[in-house]
Structures are given as C-alpha cells and as structure tokens.
Design an enzyme around this catalytic site. Structure first.
Site, mmCIF file in Angstrom:
data_model
loop_
_atom_site.group_PDB
_atom_site.id
_atom_site.type_symbol
_atom_site.label_atom_id
_atom_site.label_comp_id
_atom_site.label_asym_id
_atom_site.label_seq_id
_atom_site.Cartn_x
_atom_site.Cartn_y
_atom_site.Cartn_z
ATOM 1 N N ASP A 80 -1.832 -35.754 -31.994
ATOM 2 C CA ASP A 80 -1.184 -34.524 -32.437
ATOM 3 C C ASP A 80 -1.314 -33.463 -31.358
ATOM 4 O O ASP A 80 -2.040 -33.628 -30.371
ATOM 5 C CB ASP A 80 -1.811 -34.028 -33.746
ATOM 6 C CG ASP A 80 -0.949 -33.002 -34.476
ATOM 7 O OD1 ASP A 80 0.186 -32.743 -34.025
ATOM 8 O OD2 ASP A 80 -1.423 -32.466 -35.494
ATOM 9 N N LYS A 81 -0.600 -32.354 -31.577
ATOM 10 C CA LYS A 81 -0.634 -31.191 -30.697
ATOM 11 C C LYS A 81 -0.698 -29.950 -31.570
ATOM 12 O O LYS A 81 -0.140 -29.920 -32.664
ATOM 13 C CB LYS A 81 0.627 -31.192 -29.819
ATOM 14 C CG LYS A 81 0.926 -29.871 -29.115
ATOM 15 C CD LYS A 81 2.005 -29.105 -29.869
ATOM 16 C CE LYS A 81 2.362 -27.799 -29.172
ATOM 17 N NZ LYS A 81 3.223 -26.951 -30.052
ATOM 18 N N HIS A 82 -1.386 -28.926 -31.076
ATOM 19 C CA HIS A 82 -1.462 -27.664 -31.810
ATOM 20 C C HIS A 82 -1.252 -26.506 -30.848
ATOM 21 O O HIS A 82 -1.767 -26.514 -29.725
ATOM 22 C CB HIS A 82 -2.826 -27.503 -32.490
ATOM 23 C CG HIS A 82 -2.982 -26.184 -33.185
ATOM 24 N ND1 HIS A 82 -2.510 -25.961 -34.458
ATOM 25 C CD2 HIS A 82 -3.524 -25.008 -32.777
ATOM 26 C CE1 HIS A 82 -2.769 -24.716 -34.812
ATOM 27 N NE2 HIS A 82 -3.371 -24.114 -33.808
ATOM 28 N N SER A 83 -0.493 -25.501 -31.289
ATOM 29 C CA SER A 83 -0.271 -24.301 -30.487
ATOM 30 C C SER A 83 -0.931 -23.103 -31.156
ATOM 31 O O SER A 83 -0.945 -23.002 -32.397
ATOM 32 C CB SER A 83 1.237 -24.026 -30.332
ATOM 33 O OG SER A 83 1.455 -22.750 -29.758
ATOM 34 N N THR A 120 6.300 -23.054 -37.538
ATOM 35 C CA THR A 120 7.061 -24.300 -37.558
ATOM 36 C C THR A 120 7.594 -24.603 -38.956
ATOM 37 O O THR A 120 8.730 -25.060 -39.121
ATOM 38 C CB THR A 120 6.190 -25.465 -37.052
ATOM 39 O OG1 THR A 120 5.785 -25.191 -35.708
ATOM 40 C CG2 THR A 120 6.955 -26.781 -37.083
ATOM 41 N N ARG A 168 -11.589 -13.626 -43.801
ATOM 42 C CA ARG A 168 -11.565 -13.141 -42.415
ATOM 43 C C ARG A 168 -10.380 -12.203 -42.192
ATOM 44 O O ARG A 168 -10.487 -11.214 -41.467
ATOM 45 C CB ARG A 168 -11.456 -14.328 -41.443
ATOM 46 C CG ARG A 168 -12.735 -15.139 -41.294
ATOM 47 C CD ARG A 168 -12.463 -16.434 -40.545
ATOM 48 N NE ARG A 168 -11.891 -16.167 -39.244
ATOM 49 C CZ ARG A 168 -11.041 -16.996 -38.603
ATOM 50 N NH1 ARG A 168 -10.659 -18.119 -39.190
ATOM 51 N NH2 ARG A 168 -10.591 -16.690 -37.418
ATOM 52 N N SER A 183 -11.512 -23.159 -37.573
ATOM 53 C CA SER A 183 -10.322 -23.119 -38.431
ATOM 54 C C SER A 183 -9.257 -24.086 -37.938
ATOM 55 O O SER A 183 -8.693 -24.868 -38.712
ATOM 56 C CB SER A 183 -9.771 -21.696 -38.476
ATOM 57 O OG SER A 183 -8.612 -21.632 -39.276
ATOM 58 N N LYS A 187 -8.800 -28.673 -39.689
ATOM 59 C CA LYS A 187 -7.590 -29.295 -40.245
ATOM 60 C C LYS A 187 -7.176 -30.509 -39.422
ATOM 61 O O LYS A 187 -6.687 -31.505 -39.975
ATOM 62 C CB LYS A 187 -6.470 -28.261 -40.308
ATOM 63 C CG LYS A 187 -6.750 -27.116 -41.257
ATOM 64 C CD LYS A 187 -5.566 -26.180 -41.393
ATOM 65 C CE LYS A 187 -5.384 -25.284 -40.203
ATOM 66 N NZ LYS A 187 -6.393 -24.208 -40.112
ATOM 67 N N LYS A 188 -7.340 -30.434 -38.114
ATOM 68 C CA LYS A 188 -6.965 -31.561 -37.255
ATOM 69 C C LYS A 188 -7.901 -32.750 -37.449
ATOM 70 O O LYS A 188 -7.461 -33.905 -37.464
ATOM 71 C CB LYS A 188 -6.951 -31.117 -35.791
ATOM 72 C CG LYS A 188 -5.903 -30.043 -35.478
ATOM 73 C CD LYS A 188 -4.496 -30.512 -35.804
ATOM 74 C CE LYS A 188 -3.443 -29.485 -35.463
ATOM 75 N NZ LYS A 188 -2.082 -29.912 -35.832
#
Length: 435
Positions: A80-83, A120, A168, A183, A187-188
């Site tokens: 996967d990828k996260h931004s 997204t 937060r 955070s 999730k990942k």
C-alpha cells in the site's frame, strides 16, 4: 492499570513500557477512559514526546484495538501507499491499479478531506454507485479478483485511533509526531500489509511546510513501521503547487481517467505516480531495480492493463463498468465553467497551494464542518504549472462552479493565489528525497 498514573509518568517525562501503553489503549478502545484523561495523555505526549520504542508500542496497541485483516489466500505481495495530504493529489487513484496490474495486491484504506487537502474517498464518491464502505467479504473479494480496492476505514479497524483522533482534534494536539505516526500506521498495520510506501508532502500546500519537520515525520514513520514488521520507505514530495492540473472531486476523477487511458502524460503527477509505483514494486520484490520497476509500470499503463484493473475495481464496488470509456455519461458536471485569466504577462513563478485548496472548499467542494454535504461537481481544472509563460488575459485555469457568483469569487481568488513575474522561476524538484 491506573490511567492517571500513566498520564502522570508521561507528563513528567518518563518512558512508558509497552505493557502500560497497551493497557491504556485497550481501556481507551473499550470506552473506560474519560475525554479528559485521553486529552491529558495526548497533551503529555505533545509536550514530552515519545521514544521510538514507545511510538512502536503505541502503534501496535492501536492496530490491535480492533480487527486485523488477513490475506492468506492471496498469492501476491500485500502492499500500500499513504500520503500525508495535499492539493490536487490524486496519486492513489492511478497508483493502486498500476501496482495491481504489475502483480501486487493493494488493499488501500483511504480518508476524506482534512482541512484544505482533498480526500480520496470524497473523490471516489463522485462515481455513481461506488461503495466506499463495502463489507469485509466484498473488500476481500475485490482485492483478490481485481488486484486492488480503495475504500474507507471501517469502525472495526483500529477503533482506538478514531477516538484518540477526535480528542486530539479539539485539544490542539494533532501536530504531535508520535501521535501522527501511530495514527497513520495503526490503520496500515491493521490492514495486514507486508510493504508500505509513504508520501510525505512538504510546502505551503502541505501540513508540513518546513522541510526539516517533514524529514523528521518521514523518519519517524519509516522507523516505526519497520520496527512493527512492515517494510517501509518514504518519499518527500513537493506541495508548493497543486500536483495535478485539477483540484476538486469529479474533476480529479476525470484527471485519473485521462491518465489511465493515456490521454495525459509527462506532468509532475506522472513523475510522482511512476516513482511510487517503482518503489512499491522494488520494496515488494517484484522488480529488482527502480528502472525495471518503472518500465513495468509504464507497460501497465500503455497496454491498458492498469485501466482494466481500475474499471474492474469500480464495477465490483458498484460503479459503472464503462466509466473510463464514457466519463461524461456518469460524472456530473458543474453548471458553470469559467476561465481564470492571467492578470499580467510573465512567468507563473509561485503558488499558494493551500489557498487553492481553500478555494475548492469555498466553491462547495470540501467541508467547513464535519457534516457538510460536498458538491462533487465543483473545483478547478486545466491549472497551468509553475514555470509556464503566460500572456495577460490567457486562461491559467478553468473554474467549475454551481453559479455565476461562486465562479466569479473563485476566479478572483485563484488569480490571487498565483504570482506572475518577469523572470523565469527556479522550480523545486517534485521529489525531494527518499528515506
């Protein structure tokens, strides 16, 4: 476990052990902590920080607070990828099907817009019928058969993160690097990934405007993810202007479809998408070098295989099967499209990317309050990149608006977000580094 004792120790700068962190997060997830206790813990972490071992323990505890996805029956690397978020950043929409077309399985759990940045999920909801919250069985089926699925977080995936983040958000502790790291990664990790590539944005359109802070965050994310058993790297990318030439929801879906169909190439977006595809393929062991991996990604695009993967994902998740071939049949258009003229002749030399994102929100394409309804039709397209020579009156973008007043207001604002100079600017590389 006595919550106030853990809070006191962190307040005083002590290092918490993994068992205490796990007990505190378990109590948080079970609803046994008050908002005051959660806020006090977050503030203590904000002021005193966390060691790498503490951040790993916090991330793992949050990941274990709910379900963990299993992919044992899928004979592909799970990646996967996260931004960290930007303006005109629709990389995930193209990257997931490209990676899947090259042999990866990509269970991508994405988010909604946050602040001035686009989300997204909001973009995908421009597609009629697309289900962003399928049940677990359908999610698994789409990843297995299509190769990728882009969906939203379910309530059973890292639920401790949801409660901690809500506190937060109202206690001025969002910008704590240990808490950001936990955070994102909880999730990942809960998604059952084997490899992860991170896109840490830097610039006036990013949450991290300072390069040094972006590097600190990227280093934290990479070290903690690797410490938790997921092979991870991060790229620092420029967000001093919109990444794509569109900013909005349906307009960014159109941009994605043009990209996958081969109607759009050789842009800053192209550079980032291919670089992340290459990194994912190398990190997962599918390719041995970045050059080989980039060649595979380009072939997936030119052959139409990536477009086929995207179309299948959309169809299996309830959207139209012919979206790529017939976008005008399915994607709503704004009632009014208005060009934004350049105020003077010269070079586009600087952009307030955050301002562009806020202008999309002002058009109705984002939220001022959590419950706001989004107008998926509105936004900007045909945004010219920095370094472009323009003539006074020449369009630098096209506004998509619900009415004339909104179009006029957005056009005036967008013109103010760009600086035009007599001298050609020195441009910042779109990829600033790899960690």
């Amino acid at each position: 476990m006595i919550p106030q004792e853990i809070i006191r120790r962190k307040r005083d700068g002590d290092e918490l052990d993994a068992a205490d962190i796990r007990s505190f997060i378990a109590a948080l997830a079970a609803g046994r902590l008050s908002e005051g206790q959660i806020g006090a813990f977050a503030m203590a972490v904000w002021f005193k920080g966390m060691s790498r071992a503490e951040t790993v323990a916090l991330t793992l505890a949050m990941a274990d607070s709910g379900d963990r996805l299993q992919w044992a029956d899928i004979n592909r690397p799970i990646a996967d990828k996260h931004s960290t978020g930007g303006v005109g950043d629709n990389v995930s929409l193209m990257l997931a099907p490209i990676a899947a077309a090259c042999g990866l399985a990509v269970p991508m759990i994405s988010g909604r817009g946050l602040g001035h940045t686009g989300g997204t999920l909001d973009k995908l909801e421009s597609i009629p019928g697309y289900m962003i919250t399928p049940d677990a069985d359908l999610f698994h089926k789409v990843v297995k058969e299509a190769g990728c699925a882009i969906i939203g977080q379910t309530g059973t995936l890292a639920p401790a993160d949801g409660r901690l983040y809500a506190v937060r958000d109202v206690t001025a502790t969002v910008d704590s690097i240990p808490l950001i790291t936990a955070s994102i990664l909880s999730k990942k990790l809960a998604a059952g990934l084997q490899t992860l590539v991170l896109d840490v944005k830097v610039g006036n359109g990013a949450f991290m405007a300072d390069r040094g802070q972006a590097e600190i965050l990227a280093q934290s994310l990479v070290e903690v993810a690797n410490g938790a058993g997921v092979k991870t790297s991060a790229m620092i990318t420029d967000m001093s202007q919109p990444l794509a030439d569109s900013a909005g929801n349906a307009v960014e879906i159109r941009n994605c479809l043009d990209f996958l169909a081969g109607r759009k190439r050789d842009t800053r977006l192209d550079i980032v998408v291919l670089a992340f595809a290459a990194e994912m393929l190398v990190k997962s062991g599918v390719a041995v070098s970045p050059d080989e991996a980039e060649g595979m990604a380009r072939q997936a695009l030119s052959s139409g295989k990536a477009a086929e993967v995207f179309a299948r994902m959309v169809s299996m998740l309830g959207g139209p099967a012919d979206l790529i071939e017939n976008p005008d049949r399915h994607l709503a258009r704004a009632p009014l499209e208005k060009p934004v003229p350049a105020a003077r002749s010269g070079w586009l030399s600087a952009c307030d990317a955050r301002g562009v994102g806020l202008s999309v929100i002002d058009l109705g394409g984002g939220r001022r309050h959590p419950g706001d309804r989004i107008d998926h039709r509105v936004g900007f397209s045909e945004l010219l990149p920095l370094g472009t020579r323009v003539t006074a009156g020449e369009p630098i973008a096209l506004v998509h608006a619900a009415d004339e007043a909104a179009a006029e207001r957005a056009a005036a604002a967008l013109a103010m977000h760009y600086r035009i100079t007599e001298d050609k600017p020195e441009l910042t590389p779109v990829i600033a580094g790899l960690i």
